[in-house]
Enzyme design. Sequence first.
Site, PDB file in Angstrom:
ATOM      1  N   GLY A   1       0.814  -1.325  -0.116  1.00 50.77           N
ATOM      2  CA  GLY A   1       0.032   0.045  -0.008  1.00 50.77           C
ATOM      3  C   GLY A   1       1.017   1.185   0.085  1.00 50.77           C
ATOM      4  O   GLY A   1       2.010   1.294   0.340  1.00 50.77           O
TER       5      GLY A   1
ATOM      6  N   GLN B   1       2.573  10.170   1.426  1.00 47.39           N
ATOM      7  CA  GLN B   1       3.981   9.449   1.490  1.00 47.39           C
ATOM      8  C   GLN B   1       5.066   9.705   0.530  1.00 47.39           C
ATOM      9  O   GLN B   1       6.140   9.552   0.504  1.00 47.39           O
ATOM     10  CB  GLN B   1       3.839   7.923   1.565  1.00 47.39           C
ATOM     11  CG  GLN B   1       3.061   7.571   2.893  1.00 47.39           C
ATOM     12  CD  GLN B   1       3.023   5.883   2.857  1.00 47.39           C
ATOM     13  OE1 GLN B   1       1.928   5.416   2.284  1.00 47.39           O
ATOM     14  NE2 GLN B   1       3.916   5.296   3.472  1.00 47.39           N
TER      15      GLN B   1
ATOM     16  N   CYS C   1       5.502  -0.228   7.402  1.00 48.36           N
ATOM     17  CA  CYS C   1       5.101   1.062   6.627  1.00 48.36           C
ATOM     18  C   CYS C   1       6.538   1.395   5.720  1.00 48.36           C
ATOM     19  O   CYS C   1       7.597   1.377   6.255  1.00 48.36           O
ATOM     20  CB  CYS C   1       4.677   2.058   7.368  1.00 48.36           C
ATOM     21  SG  CYS C   1       4.436   3.713   6.461  1.00 48.36           S
ATOM     22  N   LEU C   2       6.364   1.952   4.418  1.00 50.43           N
ATOM     23  CA  LEU C   2       7.602   2.105   3.518  1.00 50.43           C
ATOM     24  C   LEU C   2       8.170   3.393   4.200  1.00 50.43           C
ATOM     25  O   LEU C   2       9.271   3.853   3.705  1.00 50.43           O
ATOM     26  CB  LEU C   2       6.912   2.453   2.103  1.00 50.43           C
ATOM     27  CG  LEU C   2       6.653   1.124   1.375  1.00 50.43           C
ATOM     28  CD1 LEU C   2       6.204   1.496  -0.074  1.00 50.43           C
ATOM     29  CD2 LEU C   2       7.779   0.170   1.242  1.00 50.43           C
TER      30      LEU C   2
ATOM     31  N   HIS D   1      -4.741   1.192   7.313  1.00 44.33           N
ATOM     32  CA  HIS D   1      -3.329   1.994   7.445  1.00 44.33           C
ATOM     33  C   HIS D   1      -3.104   3.127   6.438  1.00 44.33           C
ATOM     34  O   HIS D   1      -2.794   4.178   6.900  1.00 44.33           O
ATOM     35  CB  HIS D   1      -2.280   0.690   7.429  1.00 44.33           C
ATOM     36  CG  HIS D   1      -0.670   1.110   7.248  1.00 44.33           C
ATOM     37  ND1 HIS D   1       0.132   0.737   8.311  1.00 44.33           N
ATOM     38  CD2 HIS D   1       0.088   1.876   6.696  1.00 44.33           C
ATOM     39  CE1 HIS D   1       1.232   1.542   7.882  1.00 44.33           C
ATOM     40  NE2 HIS D   1       1.268   2.304   6.887  1.00 44.33           N
ATOM     41  N   GLU D   2      -3.395   2.726   5.157  1.00 44.94           N
ATOM     42  CA  GLU D   2      -3.269   3.605   4.010  1.00 44.94           C
ATOM     43  C   GLU D   2      -4.434   4.894   4.416  1.00 44.94           C
ATOM     44  O   GLU D   2      -3.783   5.985   4.187  1.00 44.94           O
ATOM     45  CB  GLU D   2      -3.550   3.018   2.925  1.00 44.94           C
ATOM     46  CG  GLU D   2      -2.428   2.153   2.288  1.00 44.94           C
ATOM     47  CD  GLU D   2      -0.922   2.636   2.585  1.00 44.94           C
ATOM     48  OE1 GLU D   2      -0.660   3.557   2.641  1.00 44.94           O
ATOM     49  OE2 GLU D   2      -0.128   1.612   3.085  1.00 44.94           O
TER      50      GLU D   2
ATOM     51  N   HIS E   1      -2.964   7.503   6.679  1.00 44.79           N
ATOM     52  CA  HIS E   1      -1.897   8.396   6.149  1.00 44.79           C
ATOM     53  C   HIS E   1      -2.602   9.545   5.444  1.00 44.79           C
ATOM     54  O   HIS E   1      -1.923  10.815   5.601  1.00 44.79           O
ATOM     55  CB  HIS E   1      -1.242   7.709   4.917  1.00 44.79           C
ATOM     56  CG  HIS E   1       0.032   6.830   5.502  1.00 44.79           C
ATOM     57  ND1 HIS E   1       0.961   7.166   6.020  1.00 44.79           N
ATOM     58  CD2 HIS E   1       0.053   5.695   5.350  1.00 44.79           C
ATOM     59  CE1 HIS E   1       1.923   6.353   6.315  1.00 44.79           C
ATOM     60  NE2 HIS E   1       1.061   5.312   5.749  1.00 44.79           N
TER      61      HIS E   1
HETATM   62 NI    NI Z   1       2.416   3.573   5.708  1.00 47.72          NI
END
Ligand code: NI
Length: 183
Positions: free
Chosen positions: A51, A56, A100-101, A142-143, A146
């Site tokens: 995701g 991000q 998470c990236l 999660h996304e 953000h």
């Molecule tokens: Ni994330």
Amino acid sequence: MRKRKAKILPIKIYGDKTLRRIAEPVEKLTDKIKDFIADLTFTMYEKEGVGLAAPQVGRLLRIFVVDPFWFTEGNEKKPVVLINPKFLEFEGQIESEEGCLSFPDIYEKVMRAKKVVIESLDEKGEKVRYEADELFARVLQHEYDHLDGILFIDKMSKLRKMFIKKKLNVLEKTTNKDGVNIG
Ligand code: NI
């Protein structure tokens, strides 16, 4: 279809202020935004994520892409794009590990709703609705967070956050004003 090569967008790392800001709804699905979505999707796969949300990569728009199963399903890519999403229902609770990236090398358990119903526009601007459970539900939550400047560390128990506190501090201190980690 216009021909255009998708590119990798630099991912903002924890410590970057954009990650804490609230994203704006998409008013019109322009060609520019469609190109951005293609880049966002390409970046998610290149960085081996399940995701990725627009903030991000430094764009404060309510857009994210998910594909929770491409690893486990023989690398078959089925990206799901959500624009201006809205949760309609949450059900149950379950704890599971997340990454998470924007947080390289940090994985920790987070409590999330077990099932969710979400409504959104897709990349063509059409209304879609997903009833999700397990990993799909987790990635959506999660996304979505953000888009509101909420990060998975905010959803961890105090104890779990304590375990990774040192790593977090290092990450925060070694991320520059462009969101690039120079540590
Ligand atoms: Ni994330």
